[in-house]
Scaffold this motif. Structure first.
Motif, short mmCIF file in Angstrom:
data_model
loop_
_atom_site.label_atom_id
_atom_site.label_comp_id
_atom_site.label_asym_id
_atom_site.label_seq_id
_atom_site.Cartn_x
_atom_site.Cartn_y
_atom_site.Cartn_z
N ASP A 306 6.63 -6.91 -13.77
CA ASP A 306 6.74 -7.44 -14.86
C ASP A 306 7.28 -8.86 -15.51
N ILE A 307 8.84 -8.46 -14.52
CA ILE A 307 9.67 -9.31 -14.91
C ILE A 307 9.71 -10.07 -13.77
N ALA A 308 9.04 -10.39 -12.51
CA ALA A 308 8.85 -11.40 -12.13
C ALA A 308 7.68 -12.01 -12.32
N ARG A 309 6.85 -11.57 -12.88
CA ARG A 309 5.46 -12.28 -13.41
C ARG A 309 6.18 -12.90 -14.67
N ALA A 310 7.18 -12.59 -15.22
CA ALA A 310 7.68 -12.79 -16.23
C ALA A 310 8.29 -14.52 -15.82
N LEU A 311 9.05 -14.47 -14.77
CA LEU A 311 10.10 -15.46 -14.64
C LEU A 311 9.87 -16.29 -13.54
N ALA A 312 8.26 -15.71 -12.42
CA ALA A 312 8.18 -16.80 -11.35
C ALA A 312 7.86 -18.74 -11.98
N PRO A 313 7.42 -18.75 -13.23
CA PRO A 313 6.86 -20.45 -13.74
C PRO A 313 8.89 -20.85 -14.00
N GLN A 314 9.71 -19.93 -14.02
CA GLN A 314 11.43 -20.92 -14.89
C GLN A 314 11.56 -20.58 -13.11
N VAL A 315 11.22 -20.40 -11.97
CA VAL A 315 11.99 -20.64 -10.52
C VAL A 315 11.47 -21.63 -9.92
N SER A 316 12.26 -22.80 -10.09
CA SER A 316 12.24 -23.54 -8.71
C SER A 316 12.21 -23.28 -6.92
N GLY A 317 10.88 -22.95 -6.37
CA GLY A 317 11.60 -22.32 -5.38
C GLY A 317 11.08 -20.53 -4.67
N ARG A 318 11.80 -20.11 -4.79
CA ARG A 318 11.32 -18.19 -3.90
C ARG A 318 11.94 -17.95 -4.89
N LEU A 319 11.59 -16.34 -5.49
CA LEU A 319 11.78 -16.07 -6.20
C LEU A 319 11.36 -14.23 -5.92
N HIS A 320 12.68 -13.61 -5.67
CA HIS A 320 12.74 -12.27 -4.76
C HIS A 320 13.40 -11.00 -5.97
#
Ligand code: SF4
Length: 373
Positions: A306-320
């Motif tokens: 859930d947190i990954a889905r929420a943060l994805a648009p806020q991160v430029s590049g790769r999020l893990h």
């Protein structure tokens, strides 16, 4: 930070792994492909025996989660009826083969893969994660995916390359698998408990296995129509079984191909609206990794997706986003890595889940206010 447990083996269908929500039962599709009837049957099994979703792994395997121990044998019987089960558990373990996904029926890639599958019994005992890549399309697509022995091409034909070597050995369609087996036997005599992958021992490999550089690397595949049908993305590699069933049906697909990149290819299928899947190559979920996390994995320190889905648009590049320092969802670097620790997150920039964090103890609310661009 708690120390993650390294299992050192991969789950299969015969030998499932216990997770926080039950057994993980892995199916290894031969030639990375299921006929539509097999794929539809697997969707039904995920509903009946699992938690209703199918994981697409970074080895292009499919796994059901949340299977009760008492259901394991009935599930194996059903998988066998779908012809998705190796009769021999030992063969299942060895069939660790990545296949470039855009092959055509009967072409070089298909022939080499079939021959390797047919001759798996000739391989020596190898470490559990030892694998093969049949990357013999016009361009290489599997170069960043883990494999120890690689079959590749150049303008003049076939090359067999030990992982970790820049160049490989010239082989022919007729003798390629003989040489694959010979190289595996060399490795079996050479590796040590500390060096269990090819790249760790290639310095000892003789010159006869080197000399020919492989051909160019191709562009990454993206969601959308392709020559063979249509590609769809699966956020976090999770395929909702009922939605996948409908997608296969509605798109008119005749088969499902799996890739190591959280993409499925519906062979002969149309590109149709599919809100449960990723259909836009710019969707940030395609550059976001998150393991199942809590409560599904017993080692998880946090919920992850859930947190990954929420943060994805806020991160430029790769999020893990990783439930613990083991980093199962991504072994490589990410621009931003969040690692669960006792209900909070540690932040690693330009690193891996096991690396030293630059900030510790962040809660989800704080993360949502941070600027990761
Ligand atoms: S990284 Fe995720 S899936 Fe892997 S052990 Fe940790 S919590 Fe479990």
């Amino acid at each position: 930070m708690s120390t993650p447990i390294v299992q050192g083996w991969c789950p299969g269908a015969h030998r499932p792994m216990m997770s926080g929500d039950g057994l993980v039962v892995r199916v290894r599709p031969r030639l990375a492909r299921l006929y539509a009837a097999q794929a539809l049957g697997l969707c039904d099994l995920a509903d009946r025996f699992g938690n209703g979703s199918i994981d697409l792994t970074n080895r292009a395997n499919l796994q059901l989660r949340g299977v009760e121990e008492c259901d394991h044998q009935p599930l194996l019987t059903e998988l066998a009826a779908l012809n998705l089960l190796d009769a021999e558990p030992g063969i299942e373990v060895r069939r660790n083969i990545l296949v470039t996904p855009l092959y055509q029926a009967g072409d070089l890639t298909a022939c080499l893969t079939r021959e390797l599958i047919d001759r798996l019994a000739e391989l020596p005992a190898l470490p559990a994660k030892f694998g093969f890549a049949i990357d013999t399309g016009p361009v290489r697509l599997l170069t960043t995916d883990s494999a120890d022995i690689r079959l590749e091409t150049d303008a003049d034909g076939l090359i067999l390359r030990a992982d970790g070597c820049e160049t490989g050995r010239r082989v022919t369609k007729t003798d390629a698998i003989d040489h694959v087996i010979a190289l595996a036997r060399w490795f079996a005599k050479t590796y040590t408990p500390e060096a269990r992958r090819m790249a760790a021992v290639v310095d000892a490999l003789s010159q006869e296995w080197q000399g020919y550089p492989p051909g160019p690397v191709g562009a990454k595949l993206q969601p959308g129509p392709c020559e063979l049908g249509a590609l769809y993305g699966a956020a976090f590699g999770s395929l909702p079984a009922r939605k996948l069933y409908d997608l296969i049906d509605d798109s008119g697909a005749t088969a499902l191909r799996v890739t190591p990149w959280r993409l499925i290819l519906l062979e002969g299928g149309a590109a149709i609206p599919a809100p449960e899947f990723v259909t836009d190559s710019t969707d940030p979920l395609m550059t976001t990794d998150a393991c199942p996390g809590a409560p599904f994995c017993p080692q998880a320190q946090v919920e992850t997706r859930d947190i990954a889905r929420a943060l994805a648009p806020q991160v430029s590049g790769r999020l893990h986003v990783s439930g613990c320092a083991k980093g199962c969802a991504r072994m490589g670097l990410a621009d931003i890595t969040l690692v669960g620790d006792n209900g909070r997150f540690d932040l690693v920039k330009q690193g891996r889940a096991g690396d030293e964090p630059c900030q510790r103890g962040l809660d989800p609310e704080t993360l949502m206010t941070m600027d990761f661009t």
